[in-house]
Enzyme design. Structure first.
Site, short mmCIF file in Angstrom:
data_model
loop_
_atom_site.label_atom_id
_atom_site.label_comp_id
_atom_site.label_asym_id
_atom_site.label_seq_id
_atom_site.Cartn_x
_atom_site.Cartn_y
_atom_site.Cartn_z
N GLU A 69 33.75 -18.84 -26.46
CA GLU A 69 33.61 -20.06 -27.10
C GLU A 69 32.35 -20.05 -27.89
OE1 GLU A 69 34.40 -23.60 -24.32
OE2 GLU A 69 32.93 -22.31 -23.24
N ASP A 72 31.80 -22.41 -13.75
CA ASP A 72 32.13 -23.35 -14.64
C ASP A 72 33.62 -23.25 -15.38
OD1 ASP A 72 31.92 -25.64 -16.54
OD2 ASP A 72 31.43 -24.31 -18.40
N LYS A 110 29.48 -18.30 -23.73
CA LYS A 110 29.07 -19.09 -24.83
C LYS A 110 28.38 -18.43 -25.83
CE LYS A 110 29.99 -23.00 -22.31
NZ LYS A 110 31.25 -23.60 -22.22
N LYS A 131 47.19 -28.19 -20.37
CA LYS A 131 47.43 -27.93 -21.71
C LYS A 131 48.94 -27.32 -22.04
CE LYS A 131 42.88 -26.02 -22.72
NZ LYS A 131 42.23 -26.43 -23.70
N HIS A 141 41.63 -29.34 -16.55
CA HIS A 141 42.19 -29.79 -17.51
C HIS A 141 42.86 -28.54 -18.34
CE1 HIS A 141 38.50 -28.48 -19.52
NE2 HIS A 141 39.11 -28.34 -20.73
N LYS A 165 36.07 -30.71 -11.96
CA LYS A 165 35.53 -29.39 -11.59
C LYS A 165 34.07 -29.16 -11.82
CE LYS A 165 35.06 -28.12 -14.85
NZ LYS A 165 34.15 -28.00 -16.14
N HIS A 205 38.85 -22.48 -14.54
CA HIS A 205 40.02 -22.49 -15.44
C HIS A 205 40.87 -21.31 -15.39
CE1 HIS A 205 38.45 -26.47 -16.63
NE2 HIS A 205 37.17 -26.00 -17.36
C1 BG6 Z 1 34.87 -27.37 -19.38
C2 BG6 Z 1 33.66 -26.56 -19.18
O1 BG6 Z 1 35.57 -27.44 -18.31
O2 BG6 Z 1 35.82 -26.81 -20.24
C3 BG6 Z 1 32.92 -26.21 -20.63
O3 BG6 Z 1 32.77 -27.19 -18.50
C4 BG6 Z 1 33.73 -25.64 -21.51
O4 BG6 Z 1 31.88 -25.39 -20.45
C5 BG6 Z 1 35.26 -26.42 -21.73
O5 BG6 Z 1 33.32 -25.47 -22.95
C6 BG6 Z 1 36.27 -25.67 -22.43
O6 BG6 Z 1 37.52 -26.64 -22.66
P1 BG6 Z 1 38.17 -26.95 -23.98
O7 BG6 Z 1 39.69 -26.83 -23.51
O8 BG6 Z 1 38.14 -28.69 -23.99
O9 BG6 Z 1 37.89 -26.35 -25.07
#
Ligand code: BG6
Length: 480
Positions: free
Chosen positions: A224, A243, A334, A190, A186, A156, A248
């Site tokens: 985050e 992103d 962020k 989870k 991803h 992605k 997600h």
């Molecule tokens: C990624 C983004 O796909 O997912 C990042 O590009 C983000 O910016 C990250 O920080 C968060 O995923 P995780 O679940 O690994 O904290």
């Protein structure tokens, strides 16, 4: 972690895994440590090879790539490294540079691995490359004749808008059919996101109240603490909406909002996800807050005039019988105060107020179901209870389930591990489908065409202050 044989899990067919973008950030943080963990768990194929590839400019020798892989497992992997296990794994790793027009080294390396394992071996291409490089990698696979008996995992974000996503789908389909294409998110791998399916459809308790009659709002909140961490080029091109939201948060929304699928097989599950996306209205730009953290413009590689958002919050709607009128609030950014991944289902308030001082309970009388889906994950039900004492007064109470305290984590796979394993097995249930992703870009178009200006927010905050107006008359569940 228990080995495959003990846990009764399916072991994939023999594979050659070709990692495109193998010297990059994602390979280092997630893919290589994830593959090693699968190998330790006995979940890799009996015979496999991992070929790292990258354009000649980033090329490494096989020894250098093994050292890079070792460092990535040491830094980002879980648990200790058993030297024997590492040596077995490292012996299966090699490197071959490739770019469109210069495919010979990769073709030869795949042929070598094939001759060692056997001609029937499957290929899994993992395209961990940025959106602009994606098309040429797909062409490269065609030119190098690496498409037979192959599957392709697409990282992605899948495209940057509807047009580019359609173009990528067209390119992919000129070499692969849909059953060979695995578009990865991803978050869908989870444990706690998949557990939403168990919570909703394995219990009789929740599904009857999972609708507009009982739910007043839903929040999907992924703040985050990390900054862009040197990913200026990626962020300037992509921004937080592409992103995180398209990729997600909308997928998580699909899992929360879907109708019960007839089974957990890929087709019915993905049909229901896509129906959710089809029911979503195009994004109303008036219901979007875009933010940029203070100091973003000073990050190396960022344009001094950048309008890229490092934060986004929005309200959207799923316009169907189940959800009509229920706002879905999404937020991510962020450099925020905390790192959390939380779904909050806010329930309607009881119609009568019969308890003295009832109004006073933080002014928030609706119950909340809070699903924390960051590994290892938890679920809390927030409700009111009578405070002990002679008076009938209310206090906040909670029923809690925590993965860590309730189950052994020995079978726990992280998002990428789960999804790479599923791709090798050929199960597409947790991967996005072309019609779904194209629909998400379609509803995103109003925002992509006319993004509101970014508002600056303080580092370590919860985003621009206007995000509170966005959810009003409700409140963000975070900070707790
Ligand atoms: C990624 C983004 O796909 O997912 C990042 O590009 C983000 O910016 C990250 O920080 C968060 O995923 P995780 O679940 O690994 O904290």
């Amino acid at each position: 972690m228990a080995r495959a044989a003990e846990s009764g899990l399916q072991r994939p067919d023999d594979h050659i895994i070709v990692l495109f973008g193998s010297t990059g950030d994602l390979a280092k943080r997630k893919l290589i440590p994830g593959l090693f963990r699968l190998a330790k768990a006995g979940l890799m194929p009996r015979q496999f090879r991992i070929i790292g590839t990258a354009p000649p400019f980033f090329a490494k020798t096989t020894d250098e790539f093994r050292a890079f892989a070792r460092a990535s497992v040491e830094t980002f992997g879980q648990g200790t490294i058993d030297e024997k296990e590492w040596e077995d794994f490292a012996a299966k790793i090699s490197f071959a540079p490739a770019e469109l027009g210069d495919e010979d080294a990769l073709r030869a390396e795949v042929a070598r691995a094939r001759s060692e394992i056997g001609t029937g071996v499957r290929l899994l291409h993992h395209l961990a490359v940025p959106p602009h490089a994606f098309g040429s990698m797909v062409e490269l696979l065609g030119v190098a004749e690496l498409v037979n008996n192959a599957r392709v995992v697409c990282e992605k974000p899948f495209g940057t808008d509807l047009h580019s996503a359609q173009e990528l789908n067209r390119q992919l389909r000129s070499h692969f059919d849909e059953s060979q294409i695995f578009r990865i998110d991803h978050f869908l791998g989870k444990e706690s996101v998949d557990n939403v399916l168990a919570l909703r459809f394995a219990n009789g308790l929740f599904e009857p109240i999972w609708n507009r009659d009982n739910v007043s709002y839903i929040q999907i909140d992924v703040p985050e603490k990390i900054s862009i961490e040197g990913r200026a080029a990626f962020f300037e091109e992509t921004g937080a909406f592409r992103d995180m939201v398209v990729t997600h948060l909308f997928q998580v929304l699909g899992v929360v909002a879907m109708e019960p699928p007839v089974s957990l097989d890929a087709k019915p599950l993905r049909d229901e996800m896509v129906k959710v996306f089809e029911s979503m209205n195009p994004i109303d730009v008036g219901q979007v807050v875009r933010g940029q953290y203070e100091g973003y413009l000073d990050e190396p590689g960022v344009s001094p005039y950048s309008q890229a958002e490092t934060f986004v919050a929005l309200q959207c709607e799923v316009d169907n019988w189940r959800w009509k009128g229920v706002p879905f609030f999404l937020r991510t950014g962020k450099c925020m105060a905390e790192s959390r991944q939380v779904i909050t289902i806010g329930f309607r308030e009881p119609v009568m107020r019969i308890f003295p001082g009832d109004m006073g309970v933080r002014g928030r009388r609706g119950n909340k179901l809070v699903i924390d889906f960051a590994d290892p994950g938890s679920i809390d039900l927030h409700f009111f209870a009578k405070l002990p004492g002679p008076q009938m007064r209310l206090g906040n109470a909670q029923m809690s389930f925590s993965y860590e305290d309730s189950f052994s984590s020995s079978h726990n796979l992280q998002g990428y591990e789960q999804l790479i394993l599923n791709a090798m097995i050929g199960n597409q249930a947790l991967f996005t489908r072309s019609d779904g992703i194209e629909r998400l870009w379609e509803i995103s178009q109003p925002l992509l065409s006319a993004p509101p200006p970014v508002e600056i927010y303080e580092r370590g905050s919860w985003g621009p202050e206007t995000v509170d107006e966005l959810v009003s008359p409700f409140h963000w569940f975070l900070p707790e």
